[in-house]
Design an enzyme around this catalytic site. Structure first.
Site, PDB file in Angstrom:
ATOM      1  N   PRO A  88       0.827  -1.223   0.000  1.00 57.43           N
ATOM      2  CA  PRO A  88       0.000   0.000   0.000  1.00 57.43           C
ATOM      3  C   PRO A  88       0.858   1.270   0.000  1.00 57.43           C
ATOM      4  O   PRO A  88       0.356   2.353  -0.286  1.00 57.43           O
ATOM      5  CB  PRO A  88      -0.803  -0.093   1.295  1.00 57.43           C
ATOM      6  CG  PRO A  88      -0.595  -1.462   1.839  1.00 57.43           C
ATOM      7  CD  PRO A  88       0.623  -2.053   1.192  1.00 57.43           C
ATOM      8  N   GLU A 115       2.159  -7.342   8.471  1.00 59.89           N
ATOM      9  CA  GLU A 115       2.274  -5.894   8.666  1.00 59.89           C
ATOM     10  C   GLU A 115       3.181  -5.262   7.617  1.00 59.89           C
ATOM     11  O   GLU A 115       3.188  -4.063   7.432  1.00 59.89           O
ATOM     12  CB  GLU A 115       2.842  -5.590  10.069  1.00 59.89           C
ATOM     13  CG  GLU A 115       1.830  -5.732  11.182  1.00 59.89           C
ATOM     14  CD  GLU A 115       0.535  -4.963  10.927  1.00 59.89           C
ATOM     15  OE1 GLU A 115       0.593  -3.736  10.771  1.00 59.89           O
ATOM     16  OE2 GLU A 115      -0.529  -5.605  10.872  1.00 59.89           O
ATOM     17  N   ARG A 153      -3.131  -8.290 -20.910  1.00 64.27           N
ATOM     18  CA  ARG A 153      -4.005  -7.930 -22.039  1.00 64.27           C
ATOM     19  C   ARG A 153      -3.386  -6.877 -22.945  1.00 64.27           C
ATOM     20  O   ARG A 153      -3.878  -6.627 -24.033  1.00 64.27           O
ATOM     21  CB  ARG A 153      -5.387  -7.530 -21.547  1.00 64.27           C
ATOM     22  CG  ARG A 153      -5.404  -6.404 -20.569  1.00 64.27           C
ATOM     23  CD  ARG A 153      -6.761  -6.256 -19.911  1.00 64.27           C
ATOM     24  NE  ARG A 153      -7.804  -5.954 -20.868  1.00 64.27           N
ATOM     25  CZ  ARG A 153      -7.926  -4.796 -21.495  1.00 64.27           C
ATOM     26  NH1 ARG A 153      -7.065  -3.834 -21.253  1.00 64.27           N
ATOM     27  NH2 ARG A 153      -8.901  -4.593 -22.347  1.00 64.27           N
ATOM     28  N   ASP A 168      -9.477   1.188 -24.747  1.00 62.02           N
ATOM     29  CA  ASP A 168      -9.840   1.100 -23.327  1.00 62.02           C
ATOM     30  C   ASP A 168     -10.033   2.439 -22.669  1.00 62.02           C
ATOM     31  O   ASP A 168      -9.395   3.405 -23.034  1.00 62.02           O
ATOM     32  CB  ASP A 168      -8.698   0.462 -22.518  1.00 62.02           C
ATOM     33  CG  ASP A 168      -8.643  -1.007 -22.686  1.00 62.02           C
ATOM     34  OD1 ASP A 168      -9.616  -1.566 -23.178  1.00 62.02           O
ATOM     35  OD2 ASP A 168      -7.609  -1.583 -22.315  1.00 62.02           O
TER      36      ASP A 168
HETATM   37  N1  ADE Z   1      -0.992  -5.097  -0.015  1.00 64.63           N
HETATM   38  C1  ADE Z   1      -2.004  -4.783   0.818  1.00 64.63           C
HETATM   39  N2  ADE Z   1      -2.775  -3.819   0.330  1.00 64.63           N
HETATM   40  C2  ADE Z   1      -2.245  -3.479  -0.881  1.00 64.63           C
HETATM   41  C3  ADE Z   1      -2.590  -2.535  -1.874  1.00 64.63           C
HETATM   42  N3  ADE Z   1      -3.629  -1.711  -1.732  1.00 64.63           N
HETATM   43  N4  ADE Z   1      -1.818  -2.478  -2.973  1.00 64.63           N
HETATM   44  C4  ADE Z   1      -0.751  -3.276  -3.112  1.00 64.63           C
HETATM   45  N5  ADE Z   1      -0.364  -4.181  -2.200  1.00 64.63           N
HETATM   46  C5  ADE Z   1      -1.119  -4.295  -1.090  1.00 64.63           C
END
Ligand code: ADE
Length: 249
Positions: A88, A115, A153, A168
Site C-alpha cells: 500500500p 504488517e 491484455r 480502453d
Molecule cells: N498489499 C495490501 N494492500 C495493498 C494494496 N492496496 N496495494 C498493493 N499491495 C497491497
C-alpha cells in the site's frame, strides 16, 4: 514475457491464471509464469518466514533472508532487473504503468504480507513498489493478479482484436462510453436509437460525447490530462451547458 511470482500462498493464483485471457496468453506462448513459495527459501528449521517488528508494535514482518535467497536464485538467469513489490506504500498502479511494464520481457513480483516486509527488501532488491489503491488488503496476491491481468491484455497478440486495448478507458485518460447488446428493448428500456441507425459518423460522435460526459461527471480530474480536439471542446461546451437530466442524445 516471463513472470516469476513470489508468494506465501502461490496456490491462490492457479485457478485465475489458468482461465480466461491469462490462460490464453500462456497457451499462445506470449506469457509464461512461475509461482514460487517464499517458504521454500527459508532455512529456518520451522520454515519460519516472519518475525516480530523491531521497535515493537502489533503484527509480524516478513523476514529478509528467504526473500533475498529466492530473488537471487530466481533472477540469476534473468537479464531485466524489474522487481516489483506489492505494497500500500507503493506508487499508484495505473494504465500508463501497465503499458510500461507490458513492454518488459521479464518481471519478478514479490507479494507482501502481514504488517509488511523488512525494509531492506525494498531498499536492495526492488525496483518498483506498487499499490493498487488506497485501501489495505491482507496480502499482495490480489494486487499481483491485478497487475498481471492489466499487463497481460496489453501484450501484443494476447487480445483477439488488437484495437480493443487501445480503445480502453484510461488509454486516453477518458472513461469508456456505454455499451449495449441485444435485445434493443429490454423490459421497456431501449438502446439509444443512434446505435441502431447504422450511421457510423453519428455513432462515433455519440460515443465521444458519452465518454466525455461520463468523465466530466465522474472523474473530472482526468480531463486535465486529455488533449482536447476542437470537437471535444464543442461537445464539452454542450455537456457543461446542459442539465444532467437533459443530457441524452
Ligand atoms: N498489499 C495490501 N494492500 C495493498 C494494496 N492496496 N496495494 C498493493 N499491495 C497491497
Amino acid at each position: 514475457m516471463h513472470c516469476d511470482i513470489l508468494s506465501l500462498f502461490p496456490e491462490v493464483f492457479e485457478p485465475y491464471v489458468k482461465s480466461s485471457i491469462l490462460g490464453r496468453a500462456q497457451s499462445k506462448g506470449l506469457l509464461s509464469l512461475t509461482l514460487h513459495n517464499i517458504r521454500q527459501y527459508s532455512q529456518n528449521k520451522h520454515l519460519q518466514v516472519d518475525d516480530v517488528s523491531y521497535g515493537g508494535g502489533p503484527g509480524m514482518v516478513l523476514k529478509p533472508e528467504p526473500i533475498f535467497r529466492a530473488v537471487r536464485a530466481i533472477a540469476r538467469e534473468q537479464k531485466s532487473k524489474r522487481v516489483i513489490l506489492t505494497t500500500p506504500q507503493g506508487q499508484p498502479f495505473n494504465q500508463q504503468l501497465a503499458q510500461e511494464l507490458a513492454a518488459e520481457k521479464y518481471l519478478l513480483i514479490i507479494c507482501g504480507r502481514y504488517e509488511g516486509v523488512d525494509e531492506r527488501v525494498a531498499q536492495e532488491l526492488v525496483t518498483d513498489e506498487i499499490s493498487i489503491g488506497d485501501y489495505v488488503l491482507t496480502g499482495g496476491e490480489l494486487p499481483a493478479l491485478v497487475i498481471l491481468d492489466a499487463i497481460t491484455r496489453l501484450i501484443p497478440g494476447v487480445l483477439g482484436d488488437e484495437t480493443s486495448a487501445a480503445r480502453d478507458s484510461f488509454s486516453e485518460a477518458l472513461l469508456d462510453y456505454p455499451h449495449y447488446t441485444r435485445p434493443a428493448d429490454y423490459e421497456g428500456v431501449h438502446v439509444p436509437q443512434v446505435l441502431l441507425s447504422g450511421n457510423h459518423e453519428q455513432i462515433r460522435r455519440w460515443r465521444r460525447y458519452q465518454a466525455l460526459k461520463r468523465t466530466y461527471q465522474r472523474r473530472p480530474e482526468l480531463l486535465k490530462r486529455l488533449k482536447l480536439s476542437d470537437e471535444d471542446r464543442e461537445l464539452l461546451t454542450q455537456i457543461m451547458g446542459v442539465n444532467d437530466r437533459q443530457v441524452n442524445i
